[in-house]
Design a protein around this motif. Structure first.
Motif, PDB file in Angstrom:
ATOM      1  N   LEU A   1     -33.035  21.685   8.863  1.00  0.00           N
ATOM      2  CA  LEU A   1     -31.867  22.026   8.056  1.00  0.00           C
ATOM      3  C   LEU A   1     -31.522  21.109   7.016  1.00  0.00           C
ATOM      4  O   LEU A   1     -31.610  20.867   5.636  1.00  0.00           O
TER       5      LEU A   1
ATOM      6  N   SER B   1     -32.391  20.251   3.084  1.00  0.00           N
ATOM      7  CA  SER B   1     -31.096  20.351   2.174  1.00  0.00           C
ATOM      8  C   SER B   1     -31.624  18.750   1.070  1.00  0.00           C
ATOM      9  O   SER B   1     -31.611  18.919  -0.140  1.00  0.00           O
TER      10      SER B   1
ATOM     11  N   VAL C   1     -24.363  18.917   5.375  1.00  0.00           N
ATOM     12  CA  VAL C   1     -25.146  18.629   5.977  1.00  0.00           C
ATOM     13  C   VAL C   1     -24.843  18.092   7.507  1.00  0.00           C
ATOM     14  O   VAL C   1     -24.293  18.576   8.996  1.00  0.00           O
TER      15      VAL C   1
ATOM     16  N   ALA D   1     -20.840  18.484   8.782  1.00  0.00           N
ATOM     17  CA  ALA D   1     -20.672  19.595   9.223  1.00  0.00           C
ATOM     18  C   ALA D   1     -21.196  20.260  10.655  1.00  0.00           C
ATOM     19  O   ALA D   1     -21.033  20.918  11.413  1.00  0.00           O
ATOM     20  N   ALA D   2     -22.184  19.620  10.669  1.00  0.00           N
ATOM     21  CA  ALA D   2     -22.996  19.927  12.257  1.00  0.00           C
ATOM     22  C   ALA D   2     -22.479  18.953  12.912  1.00  0.00           C
ATOM     23  O   ALA D   2     -22.053  19.067  14.226  1.00  0.00           O
TER      24      ALA D   2
ATOM     25  N   TYR E   1     -19.404  21.343  14.140  1.00  0.00           N
ATOM     26  CA  TYR E   1     -19.791  21.806  14.824  1.00  0.00           C
ATOM     27  C   TYR E   1     -19.876  21.939  16.622  1.00  0.00           C
ATOM     28  O   TYR E   1     -19.327  22.228  16.902  1.00  0.00           O
TER      29      TYR E   1
ATOM     30  N   GLU F   1     -11.249  22.291  11.688  1.00  0.00           N
ATOM     31  CA  GLU F   1     -12.372  22.742  10.952  1.00  0.00           C
ATOM     32  C   GLU F   1     -12.457  23.889   9.800  1.00  0.00           C
ATOM     33  O   GLU F   1     -12.524  24.380   8.677  1.00  0.00           O
TER      34      GLU F   1
ATOM     35  N   VAL G   1     -21.012  20.507  -0.155  1.00  0.00           N
ATOM     36  CA  VAL G   1     -21.525  21.218   0.743  1.00  0.00           C
ATOM     37  C   VAL G   1     -20.703  21.434   1.769  1.00  0.00           C
ATOM     38  O   VAL G   1     -21.023  22.710   2.814  1.00  0.00           O
ATOM     39  N   THR G   2     -20.022  20.224   2.557  1.00  0.00           N
ATOM     40  CA  THR G   2     -19.437  20.723   3.848  1.00  0.00           C
ATOM     41  C   THR G   2     -18.438  21.818   4.264  1.00  0.00           C
ATOM     42  O   THR G   2     -18.516  22.620   4.936  1.00  0.00           O
TER      43      THR G   2
ATOM     44  N   LEU H   1     -20.772  25.169   4.216  1.00  0.00           N
ATOM     45  CA  LEU H   1     -20.745  25.682   5.759  1.00  0.00           C
ATOM     46  C   LEU H   1     -20.205  26.033   6.751  1.00  0.00           C
ATOM     47  O   LEU H   1     -19.424  26.792   7.707  1.00  0.00           O
TER      48      LEU H   1
ATOM     49  N   LEU I   1     -18.394  28.731   6.128  1.00  0.00           N
ATOM     50  CA  LEU I   1     -20.175  30.184   7.076  1.00  0.00           C
ATOM     51  C   LEU I   1     -19.592  30.406   8.518  1.00  0.00           C
ATOM     52  O   LEU I   1     -20.284  31.207   8.936  1.00  0.00           O
ATOM     53  N   ARG I   2     -19.175  29.511   8.647  1.00  0.00           N
ATOM     54  CA  ARG I   2     -18.901  29.911  10.140  1.00  0.00           C
ATOM     55  C   ARG I   2     -17.555  30.673  10.334  1.00  0.00           C
ATOM     56  O   ARG I   2     -17.989  31.342  11.562  1.00  0.00           O
TER      57      ARG I   2
END
Length: 335
Positions: A23, A27, A52, A55-56, A59, A112, A172-173, A176, A179-180
Motif C-alpha cells: 500500500l 500510494s 498510509v 495510519a498503519a 492500526y 483513532e 490520507v490519514t 484511512l 474506513l476502519r
C-alpha cells in the motif's frame, strides 16, 4: 496446536507487513503522478505514503515499521532507479518521520476515532506539522551531503518537501481512520442529502480550482455542511476531493495557480489544503465531541432515574401510583 498457532500468528504478521509495504508503494506511485521539479529536485505536492504509514502505525503499533521501511525502499528505488547512500538517507527519513509522529500522538493520548477536539489538534500539529519535520529535514540533508542539492537551495526544497509530507498526513490519514469504522449502508441513512452534498462539493471544487478568479473560498461552506451533518465520514472525503483537484490544477499551473513560480505554487497549495483539512478535521471533532457529551448526559439521566426508582421504598411507589379507577376518573378531566 501450539506450533500451528505460532505459525498462524507469524503468517498474519508477515501478511500485514507485506500489505503495508504494498500500500505504501502503490500510494507512492500515485503521488509521483503529480511530481514537480523544484530547484532540480523532485517533490510532490501531496505525498500519500506518509498518511498510509501513520495510519498503519495507529492500526498495528510500532511493530509494523519494517513494512513501512520496505515500502519506502521500493518507492525510493522506483524514483532513483537504484539504491545508493542518497536512497538510504531518504529511506531513513521516510521511516522515522511517521514513527516520530506516532510516538508524539501516543504521548498525548490520541484516539483513532477523532471524536474529540484535542485529537484533531494533535493530528494536525503533532502528527503532521511536527512529525514530518523529521522526514523532510533528513531527506534534504541527505541531498546536500551527496551534492545533489546546493546549500543555498536547502530551505526552498525543504519547504516543498515538508508541505508534501504534511498534506499526505492531513488528507490520507483521516480517510484511512474512517474506513476502519466503515459499515454497510442502511436504508435509514440520509442518502439524498449525502448525494446532494457530493454533487455540490464536486461542482464547487471544480469551479474553485479551475477558475482564474479568486473563488477558492467556495469550498468552505460545503465543508462546514459536511462536518455538521456527517462529521468526519462526510468531511474527510470532501477534503480529499478538494485536495486532489487542487493538486491537479497546481501541477498544470491552471486556474488560481497560473503564472506563479514552483515555490509559490507549493506554498499556496499547502495553505489551501491545510485550511481545508483543518476546517474538516477540527469542526468534525467539535461536533462529534458535543454529540458524545449529549449521549453521555442522556445515559447518565437514565441511570439516575433507574437508581432513584430502586432506592424508593415500595410503599412510596404504591402511594404515588394512582389506582386504575382513579386513572379512569382523571383521564376525562384531562381531555
Amino acid at each position: 496446536m501450539i506450533r500451528s498457532e505460532k505459525a498462524r500468528r507469524r503468517a498474519v504478521a508477515a501478511a500485514r507487513l507485506l500489505g503495508v509495504a504494498a500500500l505504501y508503494y502503490l500510494s507512492g506511485r500515485l503521488g509521483l503522478l503529480r511530481r514537480v521539479e523544484a530547484y532540480q529536485s523532485v517533490v510532490t505536492p501531496l505525498w500519500p505514503p506518509t498518511g498510509v504509514a501513520l495510519a498503519a502505525l495507529l492500526y498495528f503499533g510500532v511493530r509494523i515499521w519494517p513494512g513501512i521501511a520496505l515500502g519506502a525502499l521500493f518507492a525510493t528505488v522506483s524514483i532513483s532507479g537504484s539504491f545508493s547512500p542518497l536512497g538510504l538517507g531518504i529511506l531513513a527519513g521516510n521511516t522515522l518521520g511517521p514513527i516520530c509522529a506516532y510516538m508524539a500522538l501516543r504521548s498525548v493520548g490520541f484516539r483513532e476515532e477523532l471524536d474529540r477536539l484535542r485529537d484533531g489538534v494533535a493530528l494536525v500539529f503533532l502528527g503532521a506539522f511536527a512529525g514530518m519535520l523529521v522526514s523532510s529535514v533528513l531527506g534534504c540533508v541527505t541531498l546536500v551531503l551527496t551534492d545533489k542539492l546546493p546549500l543555498e537551495r536547502f530551505w526552498p526544497v525543504w519547504a516543498c518537501w515538508w508541505a508534501g509530507d504534511v498534506m499526505g498526513v492531513l488528507v490520507v490519514t483521516p480517510i484511512l481512520l474512517v474506513l476502519r469504522r466503515a459499515r454497510m449502508p442502511r436504508a435509514t441513512d440520509r442518502w439524498l442529502e449525502a448525494i446532494g452534498l457530493f454533487v455540490v462539493m464536486a461542482g464547487a471544487s471544480l469551479l474553485a480550482t479551475t477558475s482564474t478568479l479568486a473563488m477558492l473560498y467556495l469550498v468552505f461552506p460545503v465543508l462546514i455542511w459536511a462536518a455538521l451533518r456527517f462529521q468526519l465520514p462526510g468531511s474527510a472525503p470532501c477534503a480529499l476531493l478538494v485536495s486532489v483537484l487542487a493538486v491537479i490544477s497546481a501541477t498544470h499551473q491552471a486556474g488560481p495557480f497560473r503564472g506563479h513560480e514552483v515555490l509559490e505554487v507549493m506554498l499556496n497549495l499547502a495553505l489551501l489544503n491545510g485550511s481545508v483539512t483543518l476546517t474538516s478535521l477540527l469542526l468534525s471533532a467539535v461536533v462529534s465531541e458535543q454529540l458524545n457529551i449529549r449521549r453521555e448526559m442522556e445515559h447518565a439521566c437514565v441511570e439516575l432515574a433507574e437508581l432513584v426508582e430502586e432506592l424508593t421504598p415500595r410503599s412510596d411507589r404504591r402511594a404515588r401510583r394512582p389506582a386504575s379507577g382513579e386513572r379512569a376518573a382523571i383521564r376525562p378531566g384531562l381531555g
